[in-house]
Scaffold this motif. Structure first.
Motif, PDB file in Angstrom:
ATOM      1  N   LYS A   1       0.834  -1.204   0.000  1.00  0.00           N
ATOM      2  CA  LYS A   1       0.000   0.000   0.000  1.00  0.00           C
ATOM      3  C   LYS A   1       0.868   1.253   0.000  1.00  0.00           C
ATOM      4  CE  LYS A   1      -3.393  -2.753   0.069  1.00  0.00           C
ATOM      5  NZ  LYS A   1      -4.021  -3.086  -1.201  1.00  0.00           N
ATOM      6  N   ASP A   2       2.166   1.059  -0.086  1.00  0.00           N
ATOM      7  CA  ASP A   2       3.111   2.157  -0.206  1.00  0.00           C
ATOM      8  C   ASP A   2       2.872   2.854  -1.551  1.00  0.00           C
ATOM      9  OD1 ASP A   2       5.818   3.429   0.561  1.00  0.00           O
ATOM     10  OD2 ASP A   2       6.216   2.623  -1.432  1.00  0.00           O
ATOM     11  N   ALA A   3       3.027   4.164  -1.587  1.00  0.00           N
ATOM     12  CA  ALA A   3       2.749   4.928  -2.815  1.00  0.00           C
ATOM     13  C   ALA A   3       3.586   4.439  -3.993  1.00  0.00           C
ATOM     14  CB  ALA A   3       2.997   6.413  -2.569  1.00  0.00           C
ATOM     15  N   THR A   4       4.794   3.962  -3.724  1.00  0.00           N
ATOM     16  CA  THR A   4       5.684   3.510  -4.803  1.00  0.00           C
ATOM     17  C   THR A   4       5.581   2.008  -5.049  1.00  0.00           C
ATOM     18  OG1 THR A   4       7.524   3.146  -3.274  1.00  0.00           O
ATOM     19  CG2 THR A   4       7.333   5.350  -4.278  1.00  0.00           C
ATOM     20  N   ARG A   5       4.756   1.319  -4.253  1.00  0.00           N
ATOM     21  CA  ARG A   5       4.615  -0.140  -4.346  1.00  0.00           C
ATOM     22  C   ARG A   5       5.959  -0.841  -4.178  1.00  0.00           C
ATOM     23  NH1 ARG A   5      -0.920  -1.660  -4.486  1.00  0.00           N
ATOM     24  NH2 ARG A   5      -2.007  -0.020  -5.575  1.00  0.00           N
ATOM     25  N   SER A   6       6.814  -0.269  -3.329  1.00  0.00           N
ATOM     26  CA  SER A   6       8.155  -0.834  -3.169  1.00  0.00           C
ATOM     27  C   SER A   6       8.431  -1.333  -1.750  1.00  0.00           C
ATOM     28  CB  SER A   6       9.211   0.219  -3.542  1.00  0.00           C
ATOM     29  OG  SER A   6       9.126   1.329  -2.667  1.00  0.00           O
ATOM     30  N   ARG A   7       7.488  -1.175  -0.828  1.00  0.00           N
ATOM     31  CA  ARG A   7       7.677  -1.609   0.560  1.00  0.00           C
ATOM     32  C   ARG A   7       6.412  -2.306   1.056  1.00  0.00           C
ATOM     33  NH1 ARG A   7      12.943  -1.071   1.748  1.00  0.00           N
ATOM     34  NH2 ARG A   7      12.378  -1.270   3.939  1.00  0.00           N
ATOM     35  N   ILE A   8       6.604  -3.275   1.945  1.00  0.00           N
ATOM     36  CA  ILE A   8       5.480  -3.978   2.573  1.00  0.00           C
ATOM     37  C   ILE A   8       5.683  -3.946   4.081  1.00  0.00           C
ATOM     38  CG2 ILE A   8       4.620  -6.320   3.035  1.00  0.00           C
ATOM     39  CD1 ILE A   8       4.440  -6.840   0.147  1.00  0.00           C
ATOM     40  N   GLY A   9       4.626  -3.599   4.807  1.00  0.00           N
ATOM     41  CA  GLY A   9       4.666  -3.567   6.264  1.00  0.00           C
ATOM     42  C   GLY A   9       4.144  -4.857   6.869  1.00  0.00           C
ATOM     43  N   PRO A  10       4.171  -4.962   8.209  1.00  0.00           N
ATOM     44  CA  PRO A  10       3.729  -6.189   8.881  1.00  0.00           C
ATOM     45  C   PRO A  10       2.295  -6.594   8.559  1.00  0.00           C
ATOM     46  CG  PRO A  10       4.900  -4.776  10.408  1.00  0.00           C
ATOM     47  CD  PRO A  10       4.715  -3.976   9.156  1.00  0.00           C
ATOM     48  N   GLY A  11       1.363  -5.632   8.601  1.00  0.00           N
ATOM     49  CA  GLY A  11      -0.035  -5.958   8.303  1.00  0.00           C
ATOM     50  C   GLY A  11      -0.208  -6.491   6.891  1.00  0.00           C
ATOM     51  N   GLU A  12       0.481  -5.873   5.947  1.00  0.00           N
ATOM     52  CA  GLU A  12       0.413  -6.303   4.549  1.00  0.00           C
ATOM     53  C   GLU A  12       1.040  -7.686   4.373  1.00  0.00           C
ATOM     54  OE1 GLU A  12       1.002  -1.654   3.164  1.00  0.00           O
ATOM     55  OE2 GLU A  12       2.677  -3.048   3.157  1.00  0.00           O
ATOM     56  N   PHE A  13       2.146  -7.919   5.095  1.00  0.00           N
ATOM     57  CA  PHE A  13       2.823  -9.210   5.007  1.00  0.00           C
ATOM     58  C   PHE A  13       1.909 -10.329   5.511  1.00  0.00           C
ATOM     59  CE2 PHE A  13       5.794 -12.459   6.751  1.00  0.00           C
ATOM     60  CZ  PHE A  13       6.430 -12.800   5.567  1.00  0.00           C
ATOM     61  N   VAL A  14       1.164 -10.060   6.574  1.00  0.00           N
ATOM     62  CA  VAL A  14       0.248 -11.066   7.117  1.00  0.00           C
ATOM     63  C   VAL A  14      -0.896 -11.330   6.141  1.00  0.00           C
ATOM     64  CG1 VAL A  14      -1.396 -11.574   8.976  1.00  0.00           C
ATOM     65  CG2 VAL A  14       0.842 -10.606   9.522  1.00  0.00           C
ATOM     66  N   VAL A  15      -1.428 -10.264   5.513  1.00  0.00           N
ATOM     67  CA  VAL A  15      -2.491 -10.447   4.514  1.00  0.00           C
ATOM     68  C   VAL A  15      -1.973 -11.312   3.365  1.00  0.00           C
ATOM     69  CG1 VAL A  15      -3.931  -9.270   2.805  1.00  0.00           C
ATOM     70  CG2 VAL A  15      -3.704  -8.313   5.099  1.00  0.00           C
ATOM     71  N   LEU A  16      -0.754 -11.033   2.905  1.00  0.00           N
ATOM     72  CA  LEU A  16      -0.138 -11.835   1.836  1.00  0.00           C
ATOM     73  C   LEU A  16       0.044 -13.278   2.284  1.00  0.00           C
ATOM     74  CD1 LEU A  16       1.441 -12.473  -0.748  1.00  0.00           C
ATOM     75  CD2 LEU A  16       3.426 -11.340   0.265  1.00  0.00           C
ATOM     76  N   PHE A  17       0.606 -13.475   3.468  1.00  0.00           N
ATOM     77  CA  PHE A  17       0.863 -14.817   3.974  1.00  0.00           C
ATOM     78  C   PHE A  17      -0.436 -15.624   4.076  1.00  0.00           C
ATOM     79  CE2 PHE A  17       1.521 -17.995   7.287  1.00  0.00           C
ATOM     80  CZ  PHE A  17       2.670 -18.602   6.834  1.00  0.00           C
ATOM     81  N   ASN A  18      -1.493 -14.996   4.608  1.00  0.00           N
ATOM     82  CA  ASN A  18      -2.779 -15.693   4.742  1.00  0.00           C
ATOM     83  C   ASN A  18      -3.380 -16.021   3.377  1.00  0.00           C
ATOM     84  OD1 ASN A  18      -2.616 -15.665   7.524  1.00  0.00           O
ATOM     85  ND2 ASN A  18      -3.811 -13.801   7.747  1.00  0.00           N
ATOM     86  N   SER A  19      -3.209 -15.112   2.414  1.00  0.00           N
ATOM     87  CA  SER A  19      -3.682 -15.377   1.051  1.00  0.00           C
ATOM     88  C   SER A  19      -2.953 -16.576   0.462  1.00  0.00           C
ATOM     89  CB  SER A  19      -3.472 -14.150   0.160  1.00  0.00           C
ATOM     90  OG  SER A  19      -4.266 -13.070   0.591  1.00  0.00           O
ATOM     91  N   LEU A  20      -1.637 -16.628   0.667  1.00  0.00           N
ATOM     92  CA  LEU A  20      -0.842 -17.739   0.137  1.00  0.00           C
ATOM     93  C   LEU A  20      -1.270 -19.075   0.727  1.00  0.00           C
ATOM     94  CD1 LEU A  20       2.735 -16.172  -0.020  1.00  0.00           C
ATOM     95  CD2 LEU A  20       1.255 -16.801  -1.938  1.00  0.00           C
ATOM     96  N   LYS A  21      -1.562 -19.086   2.019  1.00  0.00           N
ATOM     97  CA  LYS A  21      -2.027 -20.326   2.650  1.00  0.00           C
ATOM     98  C   LYS A  21      -3.324 -20.800   2.006  1.00  0.00           C
ATOM     99  CE  LYS A  21      -2.282 -20.585   7.085  1.00  0.00           C
ATOM    100  NZ  LYS A  21      -2.450 -20.239   8.523  1.00  0.00           N
ATOM    101  N   ARG A  22      -4.235 -19.860   1.799  1.00  0.00           N
ATOM    102  CA  ARG A  22      -5.521 -20.217   1.194  1.00  0.00           C
ATOM    103  C   ARG A  22      -5.335 -20.691  -0.240  1.00  0.00           C
ATOM    104  NH1 ARG A  22     -10.581 -16.419  -0.189  1.00  0.00           N
ATOM    105  NH2 ARG A  22     -12.095 -18.053  -0.519  1.00  0.00           N
ATOM    106  N   TRP A  23      -4.510 -19.963  -1.004  1.00  0.00           N
ATOM    107  CA  TRP A  23      -4.294 -20.306  -2.403  1.00  0.00           C
ATOM    108  C   TRP A  23      -3.608 -21.669  -2.548  1.00  0.00           C
ATOM    109  CZ3 TRP A  23      -2.175 -14.805  -3.887  1.00  0.00           C
ATOM    110  CH2 TRP A  23      -3.253 -13.904  -3.904  1.00  0.00           C
ATOM    111  N   ARG A  24      -2.670 -21.963  -1.640  1.00  0.00           N
ATOM    112  CA  ARG A  24      -1.998 -23.270  -1.683  1.00  0.00           C
ATOM    113  C   ARG A  24      -2.995 -24.392  -1.421  1.00  0.00           C
ATOM    114  NH1 ARG A  24       3.414 -24.344   1.677  1.00  0.00           N
ATOM    115  NH2 ARG A  24       4.381 -23.570  -0.215  1.00  0.00           N
ATOM    116  N   ASP A  25      -3.871 -24.191  -0.425  1.00  0.00           N
ATOM    117  CA  ASP A  25      -4.894 -25.195  -0.118  1.00  0.00           C
ATOM    118  C   ASP A  25      -5.800 -25.439  -1.319  1.00  0.00           C
ATOM    119  OD1 ASP A  25      -3.884 -25.442   2.429  1.00  0.00           O
ATOM    120  OD2 ASP A  25      -5.436 -24.204   3.383  1.00  0.00           O
TER     121      ASP A  25
END
Length: 198
Positions: free
Chosen positions: A78-102
């Motif tokens: 959600k960074d303006a340059t799309r070049s950084r990810i914070g903890p909340g974003e990392f968790v959203v990504l991680f949870n998405s990956l778990k679901r997608w893998r399943d």
């Protein structure tokens, strides 16, 4: 020395991971996820770049091509340059990956490591993406040509999920926006070009 996580404890938590500045991890986040993020956030800035994201995902047993990681940055940052990810974003990504893998494992009924046309469409539909047969055929043709395979492998399936997620969310945002047709067209084109260029 205090961990990065402790140094971030006083910062505001954004449950959707849309903060413009670093935030803390959501309550109940798996310690393995926190450790993977903190291990690569060497400067304790509360955000990680594309290279650090790749390393953090590897620590969580998720290995992807450079292009897929760039797609993650385009979609989840959600960074303006799309070049950084914070903890909340990392968790959203991680949870998405778990679901997608399943979903991928469930769709890959013959356990050959790839999913085929009908399986791909069923998988995307189960994730809430009502993709047309024509769109699925286009994805299949693209990824078979790239991999010389008879189906879509896991990494390419994740790319499909990220692209469809990003474009779907952009389209939904347009529907909610009362802006002009030029504005919504421009917004959608920017989203599409992000993935084309990644």
């Amino acid at each position: 020395m205090a961990s990065c996580q402790n140094q971030r404890d006083g910062e505001k938590y954004d449950p959707f991971g849309f903060a413009a500045q670093p935030c803390t991890f959501p309550p109940g986040t798996d310690q393995k996820v926190i450790k993977a993020f903190d291990a690569v956030d060497k400067d304790c800035s509360g955000t990680i770049d594309e290279c650090e994201l790749r390393t953090a995902l590897t620590k969580c047993n998720h290995t992807f091509t450079d292009r897929t990681v760039r797609f993650f940055m385009c979609t989840f940052s959600k960074d303006a340059t799309r070049s950084r990810i914070g903890p909340g974003e990392f968790v959203v990504l991680f949870n998405s990956l778990k679901r997608w893998r399943d979903v991928f494992c469930k769709a890959d009924k013959d356990r050959d490591g790839v999913i085929h046309g009908n399986e791909l469409r069923t998988a995307l539909n189960s994730l809430g993406f009502p993709v047309s047969p024509q769109a699925v055929n286009l994805m299949i043709a693209t990824y078979i040509r790239e991999k010389r395979s008879n189906g879509v492998p896991y990494d390419k399936f994740i790319q499909c999920c990220v692209i469809v997620k990003g474009l779907t969310e952009t389209f939904k945002e347009q529907e909610r926006s009362p802006g002009s047709a030029t504005f919504t067209y421009e917004l959608f084109m920017q989203a599409a070009l992000m993935f084309t260029a990644a």
